[in-house]
Design a protein around this motif. Structure first.
Motif, PDB file in Angstrom:
ATOM      1  N   LEU A   1       0.833  -1.200   0.000  1.00 12.58           N
ATOM      2  CA  LEU A   1       0.000   0.000   0.000  1.00 12.58           C
ATOM      3  C   LEU A   1       0.870   1.254   0.000  1.00 12.58           C
ATOM      4  O   LEU A   1       0.552   2.245  -0.681  1.00 12.58           O
TER       5      LEU A   1
ATOM      6  N   CYS B   1       3.819   1.521  -1.311  1.00 15.77           N
ATOM      7  CA  CYS B   1       4.418   1.620  -2.655  1.00 15.77           C
ATOM      8  C   CYS B   1       3.385   1.830  -3.748  1.00 15.77           C
ATOM      9  O   CYS B   1       3.760   1.932  -4.930  1.00 15.77           O
ATOM     10  N   LYS B   2       2.121   1.840  -3.388  1.00 15.08           N
ATOM     11  CA  LYS B   2       1.020   1.978  -4.346  1.00 15.08           C
ATOM     12  C   LYS B   2       0.912   0.791  -5.296  1.00 15.08           C
ATOM     13  O   LYS B   2       0.382   0.908  -6.405  1.00 15.08           O
TER      14      LYS B   2
ATOM     15  N   LYS C   1      -4.168  -0.486  -3.738  1.00 19.78           N
ATOM     16  CA  LYS C   1      -4.889   0.725  -3.343  1.00 19.78           C
ATOM     17  C   LYS C   1      -5.912   0.375  -2.261  1.00 19.78           C
ATOM     18  O   LYS C   1      -6.594  -0.643  -2.351  1.00 19.78           O
TER      19      LYS C   1
ATOM     20  N   THR D   1      -7.071   6.896   3.866  1.00 25.10           N
ATOM     21  CA  THR D   1      -6.025   7.562   3.089  1.00 25.10           C
ATOM     22  C   THR D   1      -4.639   7.166   3.590  1.00 25.10           C
ATOM     23  O   THR D   1      -4.458   6.820   4.757  1.00 25.10           O
TER      24      THR D   1
ATOM     25  N   ASN E   1       2.038   9.685   1.906  1.00 22.25           N
ATOM     26  CA  ASN E   1       3.427   9.253   1.745  1.00 22.25           C
ATOM     27  C   ASN E   1       4.274  10.478   1.415  1.00 22.25           C
ATOM     28  O   ASN E   1       4.171  11.038   0.328  1.00 22.25           O
TER      29      ASN E   1
END
Length: 382
Positions: A62, A64-65, A68, A73, A76
């Motif tokens: 999450l 590091c994306k 999702k 929220t 970062n």
């Protein structure tokens, strides 16, 4: 006076994050991360700790994306993120040098500078003598050195490590840990580490985050978290020698305890716990069976914290002996620290059980109820 904005000091902020490997509105989705909130400070070294399947690796994905969240929220504030996982992800057919160069895009710097930088990090992680070799010819330890060199090519301000030392021999592991600590002292990057090793956690971590079933259980300084009996989760899962836990939900189990201990058990207690060093082995010197029986009877009568138990093994170690007993289908560990003047040999005596010096009770929710120590009036010792 200008007040510091604490949010600016955070590298990562999770705010009520939920995640499931399913569609967003699927009512049957099993939450891997469930209402998770956490703030990790810039420049800190944080250990994510918990059982397999707790959601630790998902949290890194999450960040590091790679995944999702379905709600909540994630803030970062890191500009450059590098990852080092147990599976190194190196390109097998490429050389060590080419693999390290992949740490930064080819068009980000000149070709010459990119190669010089790769050679520099190879020297730092002591794999500069391997630069021309294909990765497929390397040992596990060599591959991990290459992975670290590649990760630092980016000059990361956030380094994520997921079981990165697993399978490495102890000497190499110590070397890599020391190298990372030295780099952290110089560069002040944020480190987030997943490990099941207490020695790694103690050496690399400053803060420990305990996670279970995708939820934050507790967070604090490493030393305050190790061997912490405040909850059933921390007591039974943490430390070099986790707490012995005795199930009180069974009438048969309770009946196996001395009468005094049975009487003191709180009504809401479902577990009794004590650490291996919070008990002591009871020895009886050799003699005929009648004398042994009489002495055992006296031991029970005088000290109702004594539990007669069958010893199934004992292990000699540098710190002393670790005994394993069995009682009512529970395996109990008792740690006997070695004393300077200790000369007793197990061959010269008999082991009949152990005394509990301090014990903790937990309720059905896993919360600590009460602690009893020998010497408390409630123990009723004669």
């Amino acid at each position: 006076m200008k007040v510091k904005n604490k949010e600016n000091e955070a590298a990562i902020v999770f705010d009520d994050v939920r995640f499931a490997y399913a569609k967003k509105n699927d009512p049957h989705a099993e939450m891997i991360i469930d209402h998770f909130s956490l703030q990790i400070q810039k420049g800190s070294r944080t250990v994510l700790f918990g059982p397999s399947g707790a959601g630790k690796s998902t949290l890194l994905k999450l960040i590091c994306k790679l995944q999702k969240p379905i709600s909540g929220t994630i803030q970062n504030n890191a500009e450059k993120i590098s990852m080092v996982f147990q599976r190194d992800g190196l390109f097998e057919r490429l050389s060590v040098l080419e693999n390290i160069k992949y740490g930064i895009p080819a068009n980000s710097v000149s070709s010459k500078k990119r190669e010089q930088k790769a050679q520099q990090w190879a020297r730092v992680f002591k794999c500069d003598d391997l630069l021309g070799r294909p990765v497929s010819t390397l040992s596990g330890g060599q591959r991990q050195r290459v992975s670290l060199a590649r990760a630092f090519m980016k000059d990361p301000d956030l380094l994520l490590m997921d079981e990165s030392f697993q399978g490495l021999d102890s000497a190499l592991k110590e070397q890599l840990i020391e190298e990372i600590l030295q780099l952290h002292a110089k560069r002040k990057f944020t480190l987030i580490l997943i490990t099941h090793s207490y020695s790694e956690a103690l050496k690399l971590g400053q803060t420990m985050v305990l996670i279970e079933n995708g939820k934050l259980q507790r967070m604090g300084e490493i030393w305050s978290m190790i061997n912490d009996p405040s909850s059933l989760f921390t007591a039974g899962s943490m430390g070099y020698f986790p707490m012995n836990l005795y199930d009180l939900s069974s009438v048969q189990n309770i009946s196996g305890l001395p009468a005094h201990l049975q009487q003191e058990i709180p009504e809401q207690a479902l577990w009794m716990g004590f650490y291996p060093w919070q008990a002591e082995v009871v020895y009886l010197n050799p003699g005929d069976q009648k004398e042994t029986d009489r002495r055992l009877e006296r031991e029970n009568r005088k000290d109702q914290n004594f539990l007669e138990a069958k010893m199934i093994s004992t292990t000699e170690a540098g710190f002393g002996r670790l005994f394993v007993f069995t009682i009512q289908n529970h395996q109990i560990q008792v740690l006997e620290e070695r004393k300077a003047d200790q000369k007793m040999d197990l061959q010269d005596c008999s082991v009949f059980g152990f005394r509990i010096l301090s014990r903790v009770y937990f309720d059905s929710e896993g919360n600590q109820i009460i602690t009893r120590n020998i010497g408390d009036k409630s123990d009723g010792l004669l």
